[in-house]
Design a protein around this motif. Structure first.
Motif, PDB file in Angstrom:
ATOM      1  N   GLN A  55      25.083 100.445  41.198  1.00 11.66           N
ATOM      2  CA  GLN A  55      23.634  99.767  40.974  1.00 11.66           C
ATOM      3  C   GLN A  55      22.835 100.273  41.469  1.00 11.66           C
ATOM      4  O   GLN A  55      22.127  99.840  42.360  1.00 11.66           O
ATOM      5  CB  GLN A  55      23.928  98.233  41.161  1.00 11.66           C
ATOM      6  CG  GLN A  55      25.068  97.445  40.323  1.00 11.66           C
ATOM      7  CD  GLN A  55      25.260  96.208  40.753  1.00 11.66           C
ATOM      8  OE1 GLN A  55      25.761  96.084  41.893  1.00 11.66           O
ATOM      9  NE2 GLN A  55      25.263  95.047  39.852  1.00 11.66           N
TER      10      GLN A  55
ATOM     11  N   PHE B 247      26.229  93.382  49.172  1.00  8.80           N
ATOM     12  CA  PHE B 247      27.639  93.465  49.105  1.00  8.80           C
ATOM     13  C   PHE B 247      28.179  94.013  50.487  1.00  8.80           C
ATOM     14  O   PHE B 247      29.489  94.100  50.263  1.00  8.80           O
ATOM     15  CB  PHE B 247      28.388  94.095  47.940  1.00  8.80           C
ATOM     16  CG  PHE B 247      27.771  93.559  46.680  1.00  8.80           C
ATOM     17  CD1 PHE B 247      27.395  92.148  46.582  1.00  8.80           C
ATOM     18  CD2 PHE B 247      27.753  94.333  45.238  1.00  8.80           C
ATOM     19  CE1 PHE B 247      27.191  91.474  45.200  1.00  8.80           C
ATOM     20  CE2 PHE B 247      27.501  93.633  44.098  1.00  8.80           C
ATOM     21  CZ  PHE B 247      27.173  92.382  44.162  1.00  8.80           C
TER      22      PHE B 247
ATOM     23  N   PHE C  61      17.464  79.103  47.382  1.00 11.02           N
ATOM     24  CA  PHE C  61      18.682  79.356  48.077  1.00 11.02           C
ATOM     25  C   PHE C  61      19.035  78.271  49.312  1.00 11.02           C
ATOM     26  O   PHE C  61      20.227  78.086  49.778  1.00 11.02           O
ATOM     27  CB  PHE C  61      19.267  80.516  48.342  1.00 11.02           C
ATOM     28  CG  PHE C  61      19.442  81.243  47.171  1.00 11.02           C
ATOM     29  CD1 PHE C  61      20.865  81.491  46.593  1.00 11.02           C
ATOM     30  CD2 PHE C  61      18.352  82.031  46.317  1.00 11.02           C
ATOM     31  CE1 PHE C  61      21.079  82.319  45.400  1.00 11.02           C
ATOM     32  CE2 PHE C  61      18.629  82.673  45.300  1.00 11.02           C
ATOM     33  CZ  PHE C  61      20.067  82.860  44.854  1.00 11.02           C
TER      34      PHE C  61
ATOM     35  N   ASP D  20      29.732  95.005  37.716  1.00  8.67           N
ATOM     36  CA  ASP D  20      29.057  93.672  37.973  1.00  8.67           C
ATOM     37  C   ASP D  20      29.141  92.746  36.981  1.00  8.67           C
ATOM     38  O   ASP D  20      28.394  91.976  36.964  1.00  8.67           O
ATOM     39  CB  ASP D  20      28.162  93.870  38.889  1.00  8.67           C
ATOM     40  CG  ASP D  20      27.658  92.766  39.703  1.00  8.67           C
ATOM     41  OD1 ASP D  20      28.451  91.663  39.859  1.00  8.67           O
ATOM     42  OD2 ASP D  20      26.235  92.508  40.111  1.00  8.67           O
TER      43      ASP D  20
ATOM     44  N   HIS E  68      27.002  81.404  38.197  1.00  8.70           N
ATOM     45  CA  HIS E  68      28.016  82.271  38.185  1.00  8.70           C
ATOM     46  C   HIS E  68      28.420  82.820  39.668  1.00  8.70           C
ATOM     47  O   HIS E  68      29.342  83.633  39.662  1.00  8.70           O
ATOM     48  CB  HIS E  68      27.645  83.282  37.271  1.00  8.70           C
ATOM     49  CG  HIS E  68      26.575  83.969  37.391  1.00  8.70           C
ATOM     50  ND1 HIS E  68      25.369  83.409  37.645  1.00  8.70           N
ATOM     51  CD2 HIS E  68      26.482  85.334  37.865  1.00  8.70           C
ATOM     52  CE1 HIS E  68      24.378  84.600  37.754  1.00  8.70           C
ATOM     53  NE2 HIS E  68      25.132  85.536  38.054  1.00  8.70           N
TER      54      HIS E  68
ATOM     55  N   HIS F  86      17.868  96.867  39.433  1.00  8.09           N
ATOM     56  CA  HIS F  86      18.711  98.176  39.393  1.00  8.09           C
ATOM     57  C   HIS F  86      19.107  98.397  37.766  1.00  8.09           C
ATOM     58  O   HIS F  86      19.127  97.427  37.063  1.00  8.09           O
ATOM     59  CB  HIS F  86      19.958  97.994  40.344  1.00  8.09           C
ATOM     60  CG  HIS F  86      20.259  96.725  40.215  1.00  8.09           C
ATOM     61  ND1 HIS F  86      19.969  95.588  41.145  1.00  8.09           N
ATOM     62  CD2 HIS F  86      21.400  96.010  39.284  1.00  8.09           C
ATOM     63  CE1 HIS F  86      20.727  94.445  40.638  1.00  8.09           C
ATOM     64  NE2 HIS F  86      21.548  94.687  39.784  1.00  8.09           N
TER      65      HIS F  86
ATOM     66  N   GLU G 193      14.997  84.618  40.085  1.00  9.72           N
ATOM     67  CA  GLU G 193      16.047  84.295  40.912  1.00  9.72           C
ATOM     68  C   GLU G 193      15.460  85.257  42.247  1.00  9.72           C
ATOM     69  O   GLU G 193      15.339  86.350  42.315  1.00  9.72           O
ATOM     70  CB  GLU G 193      17.510  84.973  40.653  1.00  9.72           C
ATOM     71  CG  GLU G 193      18.518  84.587  41.702  1.00  9.72           C
ATOM     72  CD  GLU G 193      19.602  85.728  41.826  1.00  9.72           C
ATOM     73  OE1 GLU G 193      20.611  85.331  42.432  1.00  9.72           O
ATOM     74  OE2 GLU G 193      19.329  86.851  41.586  1.00  9.72           O
TER      75      GLU G 193
ATOM     76  N   GLU H 247      32.272  92.014  44.498  1.00 10.51           N
ATOM     77  CA  GLU H 247      31.981  91.853  45.666  1.00 10.51           C
ATOM     78  C   GLU H 247      33.215  91.189  46.648  1.00 10.51           C
ATOM     79  O   GLU H 247      32.952  91.530  47.647  1.00 10.51           O
ATOM     80  CB  GLU H 247      30.781  90.740  45.635  1.00 10.51           C
ATOM     81  CG  GLU H 247      30.304  90.278  46.930  1.00 10.51           C
ATOM     82  CD  GLU H 247      29.378  88.981  46.869  1.00 10.51           C
ATOM     83  OE1 GLU H 247      28.304  88.759  47.777  1.00 10.51           O
ATOM     84  OE2 GLU H 247      29.869  87.907  46.577  1.00 10.51           O
TER      85      GLU H 247
ATOM     86  N   ARG I 236      32.909  84.509  44.369  1.00  6.12           N
ATOM     87  CA  ARG I 236      32.139  84.299  43.128  1.00  6.12           C
ATOM     88  C   ARG I 236      33.117  84.075  41.920  1.00  6.12           C
ATOM     89  O   ARG I 236      32.554  83.300  40.916  1.00  6.12           O
ATOM     90  CB  ARG I 236      31.260  85.458  42.645  1.00  6.12           C
ATOM     91  CG  ARG I 236      30.277  85.754  44.115  1.00  6.12           C
ATOM     92  CD  ARG I 236      29.191  86.610  43.482  1.00  6.12           C
ATOM     93  NE  ARG I 236      29.367  87.924  43.027  1.00  6.12           N
ATOM     94  CZ  ARG I 236      28.811  88.842  42.788  1.00  6.12           C
ATOM     95  NH1 ARG I 236      27.488  88.643  42.749  1.00  6.12           N
ATOM     96  NH2 ARG I 236      29.343  89.970  42.345  1.00  6.12           N
TER      97      ARG I 236
ATOM     98  N   VAL J 211      17.130  88.726  40.805  1.00  5.74           N
ATOM     99  CA  VAL J 211      16.834  89.235  42.255  1.00  5.74           C
ATOM    100  C   VAL J 211      15.412  89.821  42.201  1.00  5.74           C
ATOM    101  O   VAL J 211      14.904  90.996  42.756  1.00  5.74           O
ATOM    102  CB  VAL J 211      17.612  90.124  42.946  1.00  5.74           C
ATOM    103  CG1 VAL J 211      18.926  89.473  43.494  1.00  5.74           C
ATOM    104  CG2 VAL J 211      18.023  91.396  42.284  1.00  5.74           C
TER     105      VAL J 211
HETATM  106  O1  TEU Z   1      22.462  87.590  42.457  1.00  3.85           O
HETATM  107  C1  TEU Z   1      21.839  87.777  43.636  1.00  3.85           C
HETATM  108  C2  TEU Z   1      22.118  87.283  45.139  1.00  3.85           C
HETATM  109  O2  TEU Z   1      21.466  87.670  45.842  1.00  3.85           O
HETATM  110  C3  TEU Z   1      23.544  86.718  45.151  1.00  3.85           C
HETATM  111  O3  TEU Z   1      23.678  85.391  44.844  1.00  3.85           O
HETATM  112  C4  TEU Z   1      24.594  87.599  44.906  1.00  3.85           C
HETATM  113  O4  TEU Z   1      25.490  87.067  43.943  1.00  3.85           O
HETATM  114  C5  TEU Z   1      25.516  87.774  45.785  1.00  3.85           C
HETATM  115  O5  TEU Z   1      26.479  86.508  46.256  1.00  3.85           O
HETATM  116  C6  TEU Z   1      25.024  88.213  47.254  1.00  3.85           C
HETATM  117  O6  TEU Z   1      26.064  87.961  48.388  1.00  3.85           O
HETATM  118  C7  TEU Z   1      22.131  88.327  41.312  1.00  3.85           C
HETATM  119  C8  TEU Z   1      23.114  87.813  40.220  1.00  3.85           C
HETATM  120  O7  TEU Z   1      23.231  86.712  39.986  1.00  3.85           O
HETATM  121  C9  TEU Z   1      24.427  88.424  40.671  1.00  3.85           C
HETATM  122  O8  TEU Z   1      25.769  88.061  39.784  1.00  3.85           O
HETATM  123  C10 TEU Z   1      24.452  89.880  40.682  1.00  3.85           C
HETATM  124  O9  TEU Z   1      25.605  90.267  41.292  1.00  3.85           O
HETATM  125  C11 TEU Z   1      23.414  90.474  41.715  1.00  3.85           C
HETATM  126  O10 TEU Z   1      22.078  89.614  41.412  1.00  3.85           O
HETATM  127  C12 TEU Z   1      23.160  91.889  41.281  1.00  3.85           C
HETATM  128  O11 TEU Z   1      22.641  92.032  40.253  1.00  3.85           O
END
Ligand code: TEU
Ligand code: CA
Length: 538
Positions: A161, A140, A272, A62, A315, A105, A246, A374, A401, A194
């Motif tokens: 993860q 995912f 969000f 990831d 991202h 994770h 986040e 994803e 993404r 997260v």
């Molecule tokens: O993202 C967590 C998240 O909830 C989402 O924005 C995620 O990217 C995904 O779109 C869920 O559908 C964070 C990071 O920013 C992301 O890049 C990672 O993949 C994720 O945590 C896991 O570490």
């Protein structure tokens, strides 16, 4: 206790996604020496902080959000010496570095997890094992459990993860050590991945949902607040630093519960809700962009949340000019209108690499062009549910993404890398690129630079209050004010001309159509104005 500087409140953050920013050794992968070579560019933009997405040791399932070594650097990106040099060179330019802290994770290739696979190992309890999986589903898609030997482990993201077990006091100890390791190297804090889902209160079956069955057992739990308070009082308070969480699926109330100063947890969070205004149920089912809903959500957060982290891109999200603007006919106008919004709200602005030149969504031709774990997972799930191929293609084009992960467009040819880029470069780099925009005064890049300078020099924009004046028909008008000044910001978020429904008396400070006189009562497509109001003489 350390005195806390206020750069995090007054400053502007620029997010770098290392893999896609700048490649220094022609292997097609962005790296730390590449970032160092572009620090003058970042300084010249006028920002104060860089948030660096993960550069730690990782097998990159990831792209670094699967960490196998928290105190080492991914070999593809460079060495620890180069990382130290980055921190030092940034500091010479008055730029502070904020790192990503990914502690929900680890990678399944982290030594802890490799050990943990043995039921008798002291590391077994570093992760969450069960004899039978419950019904939780992963971010995912599909089950959140996978089997090793006779038991199953929990993973809220990909199966590479595995989730850490924060009920084990050892985890608190280990993560505190890692945080100190980096803070001692001179970084200015963490973006905490997260962070509001790290604590699992129970492993019972969840209420059946369309997405994220099980979330009531781990979303913003009391146990999570306890962890955050301990990280703050036992580690962060010893340093001049800040944290931005986040935090998925939080309301303004839940955001405040994480950031109000008296809570002593985080300093700010990424919400969000504004990013969810163009979707039904989950992000893969997008609807038409509804500017009224979007701006009302932003206004609510502005009014209710103690301190906002303002962003339109990162991202994980599609490019804002493609999503909320018009990346063809009104590319300049809509990108600059969105810049005006991003940089005039109350809170700390975050700009994602490439946003400052109006980079657009991807031009991927086939599934093989996509790299994101994803995206591939969603493709499989959608196929197994018998979604038609043309529909899946549309879904992925709009939402993947990888839209935000195409390499940075430095010039019209091989500015990112002399080699073959790890992810396809957008063909529109022939027209949308840094070099071209640096040459022109009328460019998205120079508009960003002007706005950034203006914001930094204005106490009113930094700490003044926010008041919405009008939010209808795709027109968003709000004020930022204090005892000395009042700014009115007027945004047409549509491609249609609009009437200005409010009267202003003052002077135009910023206009993305180059207007200097307040005479007209109509707004052109995606027009943005910032007006310094004449003060009343009372
Ligand atoms: O993202 C967590 C998240 O909830 C989402 O924005 C995620 O990217 C995904 O779109 C869920 O559908 C964070 C990071 O920013 C992301 O890049 C990672 O993949 C994720 O945590 C896991 O570490
Ligand atoms: Ca490289």
């Amino acid at each position: 206790m350390n005195t806390k500087s206020d750069t995090w409140k007054k400053g502007i953050v620029y997010q770098i996604y290392p893999r896609s920013f700048m490649d220094s050794n022609a292997d097609g992968i962005g790296d730390i020496p590449g970032i160092i070579s572009k620090l003058d560019y970042v300084q010249n933009l006028g920002v104060d902080m860089i948030w660096l997405s993960p550069v730690y040791g990782s097998p990159n399932d990831d792209n670094g959000y699967d960490v196998s070594n928290y105190v080492g650097i991914n070999k593809e990106y460079g060495t620890m010496e180069e990382m130290e040099l980055l921190i030092k060179e940034a500091k010479l330019r008055n730029i502070k570095i904020v790192m990503d802290l990914v502690v929900n994770h680890t990678s399944d290739e982290h030594p802890w997890f490799i050990e943990s696979k043995n039921p008798l190992s002291p590391y077994r309890d570093y992760y969450i094992w069960a004899k039978k999986p419950n019904n939780w589903t992963s971010f995912f898609g599909g089950s959140a459990w996978d089997q090793v030997g006779d038991e199953y482990y929990l993973h809220l993201f990909s199966k590479k993860q595995p989730d850490l077990n924060w009920n084990n006091p050892k985890i608190m100890e280990e993560i505190q050590k890692i945080m100190r390791f980096w803070l001692d190297k001179g970084i200015y804090g963490f973006r905490c991945d997260v962070i509001n889902i790290i604590y699992k209160t129970s492993l019972e079956n969840g209420k059946k949902r369309f997405v994220l069955t099980g979330k009531e057992h781990y979303h913003s739990q009391e146990g999570c607040h306890d962890i955050l308070r301990r990280l703050r009082s036992e580690v962060l308070n010893d340093y001049d630093c800040f944290t931005v969480g986040e935090t998925v699926m939080v309301t303004p109330k839940e955001a405040n519960d994480l950031i109000l100063p008296e809570r002593k947890e985080l300093d700010m969070v990424f919400g969000f809700e504004h990013m969810e205004t163009d979707q039904i149920n989950n992000k893969w089912f997008k609807t038409k962009f509804n500017p009224n809903k979007f701006m009302k959500t932003i206004a609510t957060w502005q009014q209710e949340v103690h301190w906002n982290a303002n962003y339109l891109e990162n991202h994980d999200q599609p490019r804002s000019v493609s999503r909320f603007g018009d990346d063809k006919k009104y590319h300049y106008e809509s990108a600059t209108m969105l810049a005006t919004l991003n940089l005039t709200l109350k809170g700390t602005p975050f700009i994602y690499q490439g946003q400052e030149i109006g980079m657009t969504n991807g031009d991927f031709k086939s599934l093989e062009d996509y790299q994101d774990v994803e995206t591939h997972r969603i493709y499989q799930i959608a196929r197994s549910l018998h979604f038609p191929k043309w529909y899946i293609k549309k879904m992925i084009e709009r939402t993947s993404r990888d839209n935000a992960r195409q390499p940075m467009q430095w010039n019209d040819s091989n500015g990112f890398s002399k080699g073959k880029p790890w992810l396809k470069i957008n063909a529109n780099q022939s027209v949308i690129n840094v070099e071209t925009q640096e040459r022109e005064d009328h460019s998205i890049l120079s508009y960003y630079k002007t706005l950034i300078r203006l914001r930094k020099s204005s106490e009113t924009l930094i700490s003044g209050s926010f008041k919405p004046l009008y939010m209808k028909c795709g027109v968003f008008i709000y004020q930022r004010y204090d005892d000395n000044k009042t700014y009115s910001i007027v945004l047409n978020m549509t491609r249609k001309p609009k009437k200005v429904p409010v009267k202003f008396k003052g002077s135009i400070i910023i206009s993305n159509y180059g207007i200097t006189e307040l005479s007209s009562t109509s707004l052109k497509p995606f027009e943005a104005l910032m007006i310094l109001e004449d003060m009343k003489n009372d």
